[in-house]
Structure formats: structure tokens, C-alpha cells
Design an enzyme around this catalytic site. Sequence first.
Site, PDB file in Angstrom:
ATOM      1  N   ASP A 104       6.120   4.692   2.470  1.00  0.00           N
ATOM      2  CA  ASP A 104       4.814   5.331   2.644  1.00  0.00           C
ATOM      3  C   ASP A 104       3.752   4.249   2.732  1.00  0.00           C
ATOM      4  O   ASP A 104       3.698   3.344   1.887  1.00  0.00           O
ATOM      5  CB  ASP A 104       4.512   6.267   1.472  1.00  0.00           C
ATOM      6  CG  ASP A 104       3.385   7.232   1.796  1.00  0.00           C
ATOM      7  OD1 ASP A 104       3.254   7.619   2.968  1.00  0.00           O
ATOM      8  OD2 ASP A 104       2.637   7.600   0.885  1.00  0.00           O
TER       9      ASP A 104
ATOM     10  N   HIS B 179      -9.640   6.768   3.323  1.00  0.00           N
ATOM     11  CA  HIS B 179      -8.970   7.127   2.073  1.00  0.00           C
ATOM     12  C   HIS B 179      -8.962   5.935   1.113  1.00  0.00           C
ATOM     13  O   HIS B 179      -9.282   6.081  -0.078  1.00  0.00           O
ATOM     14  CB  HIS B 179      -7.543   7.585   2.358  1.00  0.00           C
ATOM     15  CG  HIS B 179      -6.726   7.800   1.119  1.00  0.00           C
ATOM     16  ND1 HIS B 179      -6.987   8.804   0.222  1.00  0.00           N
ATOM     17  CD2 HIS B 179      -5.654   7.114   0.619  1.00  0.00           C
ATOM     18  CE1 HIS B 179      -6.113   8.752  -0.776  1.00  0.00           C
ATOM     19  NE2 HIS B 179      -5.294   7.741  -0.550  1.00  0.00           N
TER      20      HIS B 179
ATOM     21  N   GLN C 246       0.938   8.105 -12.194  1.00  0.00           N
ATOM     22  CA  GLN C 246       0.769   6.943 -11.319  1.00  0.00           C
ATOM     23  C   GLN C 246      -0.205   5.935 -11.908  1.00  0.00           C
ATOM     24  O   GLN C 246       0.035   4.719 -11.871  1.00  0.00           O
ATOM     25  CB  GLN C 246       0.275   7.409  -9.947  1.00  0.00           C
ATOM     26  CG  GLN C 246       0.057   6.298  -8.945  1.00  0.00           C
ATOM     27  CD  GLN C 246      -0.519   6.805  -7.630  1.00  0.00           C
ATOM     28  OE1 GLN C 246      -0.652   8.007  -7.423  1.00  0.00           O
ATOM     29  NE2 GLN C 246      -0.865   5.893  -6.753  1.00  0.00           N
TER      30      GLN C 246
END
Length: 394
Positions: A109, A116, A224
Site C-alpha cells: 500500500d 491526504h 496504528q
Amino acid sequence: MRIEVSRDDPFGLHNLPYGVYRSPDDQRDVAPRVGVRLGEHVVDVGLLLGDDVFATGSLNAFMAQGPARWASVRGALTEALAGDLPEASVHRLAEVTLQLPFEVADYVDFYASEHHASNLGRLFRPDAPDPLTPNWKHLPIGYHGRSASIVVSGTDVVRPCGQRLPPGASAPVVGPSVRLDVEVELGFVVGTGSPLGSRIATADAGDHLFGAVLFNDWSARDIQAWEYVPLGPFLGKSFASTVSPWVVPMAALEGARVPVPGQEPVVPYLAMEEPWGLDIDLALAVNGEVVSRPPYAATYWSPAQMLAHLTVNGAPTRTGDLFASGTVSGPAAGQQGSLIEIGEGFLQDGDEVVISGEARLADGRRVGFGEAVGRVVPALPMVEGQREEEQADV
């Protein structure tokens, strides 16, 4: 029989995305089959073209045959689907069950949207002079994920558990994520691989890229945040990622190519005469309400540059490799591709997330991707010392 579709149908002859399906009459021991979507119908490619490569349960065997074969089959399908079809080869879309369309080999990814990355930089590093990290415009940043956790649209997503550090706490707690998020992305499927020790040049990406899918990189932001220093995302990402059931061929997207936003000079292996992106309108809906419309055309790094970077160190690629763009966000309000950017809370148990998208071709027609759908279900109970199968019965 003949399938009539209008020129403006996003699943017309100009698209012809591939999927893998089961019909209501299939026995459990019969492998799913490759189909192509035309309007609201699924046509069995193997029965139509008389080729058993489409009866192996996935697209991998076909993809491995390479770009000349992809083009030949696409031409044959375009011609055959414009005429009368054997009735046994045609199914109504609503009557079939769509499967994961390809066997995922490796999964990477990326973090290719400047908007973003800037949004998150401002959130996480508010005092930094630049919201982007120093390396961001020099290389497509990425991480390796778990291919086994990639699921097809319609699969429920179990809320992940793990360690997180609550605000103001001095030690982590263990339990379900309370900051479960989504990421609206586009994924690219590698059809033919490259051997260990070789590189794929940006100009050669077309020899390897088979098609594109919608992608949701579900993210537990609290897990995360605690784990990612210094090695990056791990358990906050690896519990599930959702792909759409239709793989749109790159050939169907040729007319959707647009220049990427102005790039600063890049190192030679990432250089392209005309770096291209794709004009794709995406939409994020939660519980039936559209909350964002991210434009993929605003993405900074080209898919060809992502693939070149993925292999610059000599890493091999394989049929079925998947790499995703990272969250797609645009410059304007209402174009953010994740809930953390929107700032209106995170997902609750029972929430249903739908990502949809259409590409805009230069001739005005649209290419449909379908939907990537997932519903959040409660976490499994955490019981110390019990096996996973025992926990599931608690």
C-alpha cells in the site's frame, strides 16, 4: 440471446470488467468461473470463448498469459458480446455470487496522495514547518501488508483488537480499537511478474499491469498510532482490506488518462515523459449517506511510478500482486478519503461502508468499477490464555 446496453452504460462494451462468480446451480466442489460484466448481466468467458483457462477459480491463470493474450481476449469478447450469446453463458448479475477475483500474491500500500499526506501531517505534526515528510516528493512511500487479509466486497469486517495508548495514559491497554477508520483507494493488479534482481521501468508498466479495483484499507488509527514507530503500520492495518469484485482492465482506462498534478523533478528511475494519472470519481458512503467524493485525478504519483519504485531494489513481482494508491483525497472540502480527515468520528459496530467509483473517458463515456462494501461487526472477546477457537464460543 442478446444483451442490449446503451452507449452510456458504465458497464458497456467499452468496459468489460472481469470477475469470478458462482451461479445458484453450482455445486460446492465446482470451482468458480471467470465472468465478464455487461450491463446487469454476467457472461461466462470460458463458455463463450471455449477456453478452460477461465474455469480455474480465479483470474491468475489468464493474467499470467501476458498482455498480447489480454488484448486478444478483449477483442474476441467485444465482438462476441455484440451479437447473440449462448443462453447457458448468461446470468443475471443479481442471481450470482461474486468471489475474490484473483489470488493475491503480495500486497503493498502506497501513500501517493499529497493532499491526504498533508492533511495527516497537519494533524500529527502541527508544529512542523512542512506537513510532508522530507522524502515524500522524492519517492512513493509505501508499506507491505498481509495479502491473506484481503477480502471481496460484501465480507464483514471484525473490529480489530490490539494495544493502544489512550489519551493521557502512561501505559497501553489491550482491547478493541475505538478509532476504526476507512481509506478510499484504488488498487492495481499485476498480471505478469518480474524476476528477482530485475526492475520494471515506468515505460514498461503496461506490460505488467492488468487492471484496477476499488480498495478500502481499513485502519485502526489507535492501534496504528501506538505501534508504527519506528517500523510503520502493522496490526492497525493487517486485519482486513476490501476489494471490489470487478477488475477493470487497464485497456478500458486508456481514455481516462490525465496528467498527474505538477511534479517536482524526480530521480531518473521515476521520470516519465508524460506522467499519467486517471480521471476517476470516487465516493465514500457510510450507512447510505455519501460523506466524501475523492478525485483520483488529484493523486501525485502515477501507478507506473509506484510499480517502478516497488521494484527498483530488485524485488520480484508475481501474477496476482496488488498495490494500492493509499488514501485518495482532493484539495477541497468534501474530498477527503478517510474519516480522520473529515473529523466527524470513527466507525461504530454495525456501520456499513460503501466505496464506489467511475472513470471518465475523454469521449464522455464512463467506466464503472462497482462497489467495495464492508460492514463492521463486533470484536471477538479477549480472554487471556484461551485458544482463538475457544474465544469464539465465549
